[in-house]
Design a protein around this motif. Sequence first.
Motif, PDB file in Angstrom:
ATOM      1  N   LEU A 136     113.511  31.784  60.261  1.00  0.00           N
ATOM      2  CA  LEU A 136     114.659  31.946  61.162  1.00  0.00           C
ATOM      3  C   LEU A 136     115.518  30.689  61.210  1.00  0.00           C
ATOM      4  CD1 LEU A 136     113.083  33.928  64.142  1.00  0.00           C
ATOM      5  CD2 LEU A 136     114.729  34.769  62.452  1.00  0.00           C
ATOM      6  N   ASP A 137     114.897  29.538  61.203  1.00  0.00           N
ATOM      7  CA  ASP A 137     115.676  28.296  61.191  1.00  0.00           C
ATOM      8  C   ASP A 137     116.516  28.199  59.914  1.00  0.00           C
ATOM      9  OD1 ASP A 137     114.683  27.562  63.636  1.00  0.00           O
ATOM     10  OD2 ASP A 137     113.163  26.191  62.842  1.00  0.00           O
ATOM     11  N   ILE A 138     115.917  28.553  58.784  1.00  0.00           N
ATOM     12  CA  ILE A 138     116.661  28.534  57.525  1.00  0.00           C
ATOM     13  C   ILE A 138     117.820  29.526  57.581  1.00  0.00           C
ATOM     14  CG2 ILE A 138     116.523  29.153  55.073  1.00  0.00           C
ATOM     15  CD1 ILE A 138     113.634  28.039  55.146  1.00  0.00           C
ATOM     16  N   ALA A 139     117.549  30.728  58.093  1.00  0.00           N
ATOM     17  CA  ALA A 139     118.590  31.751  58.157  1.00  0.00           C
ATOM     18  C   ALA A 139     119.749  31.324  59.053  1.00  0.00           C
ATOM     19  CB  ALA A 139     117.994  33.072  58.647  1.00  0.00           C
ATOM     20  N   GLU A 140     119.447  30.642  60.147  1.00  0.00           N
ATOM     21  CA  GLU A 140     120.515  30.158  61.027  1.00  0.00           C
ATOM     22  C   GLU A 140     121.386  29.133  60.306  1.00  0.00           C
ATOM     23  OE1 GLU A 140     121.496  31.194  63.830  1.00  0.00           O
ATOM     24  OE2 GLU A 140     119.851  32.523  64.397  1.00  0.00           O
ATOM     25  N   ARG A 163     111.731  41.791  59.596  1.00  0.00           N
ATOM     26  CA  ARG A 163     112.021  42.309  60.939  1.00  0.00           C
ATOM     27  C   ARG A 163     112.562  41.191  61.828  1.00  0.00           C
ATOM     28  NH1 ARG A 163     108.049  46.320  64.456  1.00  0.00           N
ATOM     29  NH2 ARG A 163     109.441  46.589  66.249  1.00  0.00           N
ATOM     30  N   ALA A 164     112.004  40.009  61.715  1.00  0.00           N
ATOM     31  CA  ALA A 164     112.503  38.872  62.498  1.00  0.00           C
ATOM     32  C   ALA A 164     113.945  38.546  62.122  1.00  0.00           C
ATOM     33  CB  ALA A 164     111.602  37.656  62.275  1.00  0.00           C
ATOM     34  N   LEU A 165     114.239  38.526  60.830  1.00  0.00           N
ATOM     35  CA  LEU A 165     115.592  38.208  60.383  1.00  0.00           C
ATOM     36  C   LEU A 165     116.595  39.248  60.878  1.00  0.00           C
ATOM     37  CD1 LEU A 165     114.756  37.165  56.713  1.00  0.00           C
ATOM     38  CD2 LEU A 165     115.513  35.636  58.539  1.00  0.00           C
ATOM     39  N   LEU A 166     116.245  40.518  60.760  1.00  0.00           N
ATOM     40  CA  LEU A 166     117.156  41.579  61.187  1.00  0.00           C
ATOM     41  C   LEU A 166     117.320  41.588  62.704  1.00  0.00           C
ATOM     42  CD1 LEU A 166     115.984  44.393  58.751  1.00  0.00           C
ATOM     43  CD2 LEU A 166     118.169  43.165  58.694  1.00  0.00           C
ATOM     44  N   ALA A 167     116.237  41.318  63.428  1.00  0.00           N
ATOM     45  CA  ALA A 167     116.320  41.298  64.889  1.00  0.00           C
ATOM     46  C   ALA A 167     117.252  40.198  65.384  1.00  0.00           C
ATOM     47  CB  ALA A 167     114.931  41.116  65.491  1.00  0.00           C
ATOM     48  N   HIS A 168     117.417  39.159  64.586  1.00  0.00           N
ATOM     49  CA  HIS A 168     118.302  38.046  64.959  1.00  0.00           C
ATOM     50  C   HIS A 168     119.665  38.156  64.286  1.00  0.00           C
ATOM     51  CE1 HIS A 168     114.533  36.447  66.503  1.00  0.00           C
ATOM     52  NE2 HIS A 168     115.238  35.557  67.174  1.00  0.00           N
ATOM     53  N   GLY A 169     119.993  39.324  63.784  1.00  0.00           N
ATOM     54  CA  GLY A 169     121.342  39.588  63.320  1.00  0.00           C
ATOM     55  C   GLY A 169     121.705  39.055  61.952  1.00  0.00           C
ATOM     56  N   HIS A 170     120.715  38.727  61.137  1.00  0.00           N
ATOM     57  CA  HIS A 170     121.014  38.190  59.816  1.00  0.00           C
ATOM     58  C   HIS A 170     121.208  39.313  58.792  1.00  0.00           C
ATOM     59  CE1 HIS A 170     120.305  34.126  61.172  1.00  0.00           C
ATOM     60  NE2 HIS A 170     119.157  34.523  61.714  1.00  0.00           N
ATOM     61  N   HIS A 171     122.022  39.042  57.800  1.00  0.00           N
ATOM     62  CA  HIS A 171     122.234  39.987  56.695  1.00  0.00           C
ATOM     63  C   HIS A 171     121.041  39.842  55.756  1.00  0.00           C
ATOM     64  CE1 HIS A 171     126.244  40.568  58.181  1.00  0.00           C
ATOM     65  NE2 HIS A 171     126.574  39.303  57.976  1.00  0.00           N
ATOM     66  N   ALA A 172     120.031  40.673  55.940  1.00  0.00           N
ATOM     67  CA  ALA A 172     118.785  40.480  55.213  1.00  0.00           C
ATOM     68  C   ALA A 172     118.208  41.804  54.736  1.00  0.00           C
ATOM     69  CB  ALA A 172     117.759  39.761  56.094  1.00  0.00           C
ATOM     70  N   VAL A 173     117.545  41.734  53.601  1.00  0.00           N
ATOM     71  CA  VAL A 173     116.786  42.851  53.056  1.00  0.00           C
ATOM     72  C   VAL A 173     115.478  42.271  52.529  1.00  0.00           C
ATOM     73  CG1 VAL A 173     116.717  44.747  51.398  1.00  0.00           C
ATOM     74  CG2 VAL A 173     118.906  44.047  52.377  1.00  0.00           C
ATOM     75  N   GLY A 174     114.363  42.957  52.786  1.00  0.00           N
ATOM     76  CA  GLY A 174     113.069  42.500  52.305  1.00  0.00           C
ATOM     77  C   GLY A 174     112.733  43.126  50.964  1.00  0.00           C
ATOM     78  N   LEU A 175     112.016  42.385  50.136  1.00  0.00           N
ATOM     79  CA  LEU A 175     111.692  42.829  48.782  1.00  0.00           C
ATOM     80  C   LEU A 175     110.220  42.579  48.478  1.00  0.00           C
ATOM     81  CD1 LEU A 175     112.698  43.873  46.004  1.00  0.00           C
ATOM     82  CD2 LEU A 175     113.150  41.482  45.409  1.00  0.00           C
TER      83      LEU A 175
END
Length: 439
Positions: A136-140, A163-175
């Motif tokens: 999350l820190d990296i994504a911010e 799920r954490a990334l999406l819950a915090h509003g980041h443009h993310a997809v898991g692979l």
Amino acid sequence: MPAFQGRTAHPGFKLAVVGGGSTYTPELVDGFARLRDVLPLAELVLIDPAADRLELVGGLARRIFARQGHPGRISWTADLDAGVDGADAVLLQLRVGGQAARHQDETWPLECGCVGQETTGAGGLAKALRTVPVALDIAERVRRRTPRAWIVDFTNPVGIVTRALLAHGHHAVGLCNVAIGFQRRFAALLGVPPGEVELEHVGLNHLTWERAVRVGGEDVLPRLLTEHGDALADHLRLPRALLDRLGAVPSSYLRYYYQHDAVVAESRGRPSRAEEVAALERRLLEQYGDPALDEKPELLSRRGGAFYSEAAVALTASLLRDTGDTQVVNTLNRGTLPFLPDDAVIEVPATVDATGATPLPVRPLEPLYAGLVAHVTAYEHLALEAALWGRGGRRADRAGGRDAVFSALLAHPLIGQTDRAGRLTDQLLAHNREHLAWA
């Protein structure tokens, strides 16, 4: 995988790989080089705090691009902000605590009679607790430097991190590479090109089943089980009779559920996978330092993550080139599995374009699968709550943090006993105190 023939040539994207010093990165770089018509790159930046590893991996990456005639520029840095600045996509492949932390995840749960694994059970929770705050820190920081960038998460446990990334509003997809691994294996058994194999892949990350395998619109899964059931069972280390009874092919991670006690017994007294990987990494880094090496070495195939490069290229290209094609990804449920919350993250085929991933409709899930999926989803919800405990001003509340960890462990279907959950909580905190701000 489309080559975008006939389209106007793209000048090339900028991609950043956080965790670029991983010994697995040359596999990813090889995919970028081979599949440059699918995903044209102008610049690739490898980001990692481990300067010594980064120098070795980066040097090999440049030689791989040069050997294959790729015109893109490769650089590396320990400066995250500078590395992601202007990136079109950022790939996360983190291992907080390195192989040493993984070794702990794979060993101390065994002392309590539970499977020791880095994505499942108590070890998986420990990895989530270490990883989610860092991700999350990296994504911010990515959002501040380049808010339009997509984040492609390959960091385990992928479902919880995504799920954490999406819950915090980041443009993310898991692979994850499980689906593409099955696609390639089935294609080889059937003697057809991989692109002709379509999977009905459903579940959660590391908790999935192949319920249909279609070639030309025909479900050939019954034929696969009849003609190749023994080979598939051997590969998964599961009984052939189980595959026949399921009428489906489970991911290898289902063995931790279907044969938990046998896995625990086998694991005791054996070297951990982390020890094996650490030894491989030492040998790989020695090879990477050879200035004559300009291709990924054969030894890298033993590192794990088969076909990740192809999956990463396909997904990133779909996001950046707005293709609207189908990829198996980790994304929000949004009613796809109606017995799960909308904000759960599931792993299913989805339409992927410039807006993100939209799950395709899924046939109703049989109770045999749905019960386990619902159970693990509840655990993942509690695991994320525990992983976020150190954020939001609760750093001093150690008792509350411990209770959150205990609740997640008690909810996990591989644990579920109060005494065992208590012992595992104590062990988890003791082995991960340096990574938990509140502990």
